[in-house]
Write a protein that holds these residues in place. Structure first.
Motif, short mmCIF file in Angstrom:
data_model
loop_
_atom_site.label_atom_id
_atom_site.label_comp_id
_atom_site.label_asym_id
_atom_site.label_seq_id
_atom_site.Cartn_x
_atom_site.Cartn_y
_atom_site.Cartn_z
N ASP A 26 0.86 -1.19 0.00
CA ASP A 26 0.00 0.00 0.00
C ASP A 26 0.89 1.24 0.00
O ASP A 26 2.07 1.16 0.36
CB ASP A 26 -0.90 0.00 1.24
CG ASP A 26 -2.12 0.88 1.10
OD1 ASP A 26 -2.26 1.57 0.06
OD2 ASP A 26 -2.95 0.88 2.03
N LYS A 46 -2.12 5.62 10.33
CA LYS A 46 -3.28 5.31 9.49
C LYS A 46 -2.94 4.23 8.46
O LYS A 46 -3.75 3.32 8.23
CB LYS A 46 -3.75 6.57 8.76
CG LYS A 46 -4.48 7.55 9.64
CD LYS A 46 -4.90 8.77 8.81
CE LYS A 46 -5.52 9.83 9.67
NZ LYS A 46 -5.88 11.03 8.87
N LYS A 50 -4.74 0.63 8.42
CA LYS A 50 -5.48 0.26 7.21
C LYS A 50 -5.08 -1.13 6.73
O LYS A 50 -5.89 -1.88 6.18
CB LYS A 50 -5.21 1.29 6.12
CG LYS A 50 -5.87 1.00 4.80
CD LYS A 50 -5.52 2.06 3.78
CE LYS A 50 -6.02 1.65 2.40
NZ LYS A 50 -5.50 2.53 1.36
N ASN A 51 -3.82 -1.51 6.97
CA ASN A 51 -3.30 -2.79 6.52
C ASN A 51 -3.16 -3.80 7.65
O ASN A 51 -2.46 -4.81 7.50
CB ASN A 51 -1.97 -2.57 5.80
CG ASN A 51 -2.19 -1.85 4.49
OD1 ASN A 51 -2.56 -2.48 3.51
ND2 ASN A 51 -2.00 -0.54 4.47
#
Length: 66
Positions: A26, A46, A50-51
């Motif tokens: 990402d 963040k 998110k991952n």
């Protein structure tokens, strides 16, 4: 997991790369006025969340210098 950070210009660039296969997981980009210190840690947090990653899973940090 490798965390790549580049704040050498007005673009803040972050990415996560799987070290086992060099696959980009990402990335995140933000344009600002070279005041990256005010948002860098928040944006790293963040990206990790998110991952579903934790800081301790980062084995290397690569920094761009310019």
């Amino acid at each position: 997991m490798i965390l790549i950070v580049d704040t050498s210009s007005n673009l803040q660039y972050l990415s996560l790369v799987d070290e086992s296969n060099n696959q980009l997981i990402d990335s995140y980009e933000q344009v600002s006025k070279n005041d990256h210190s005010s948002s860098l840690l928040v944006n790293i947090d963040k990206l990790l969340k998110k991952n579903n990653l934790k800081v301790k899973q980062i084995t290397k940090i690569v920094c761009g210098i310019g």
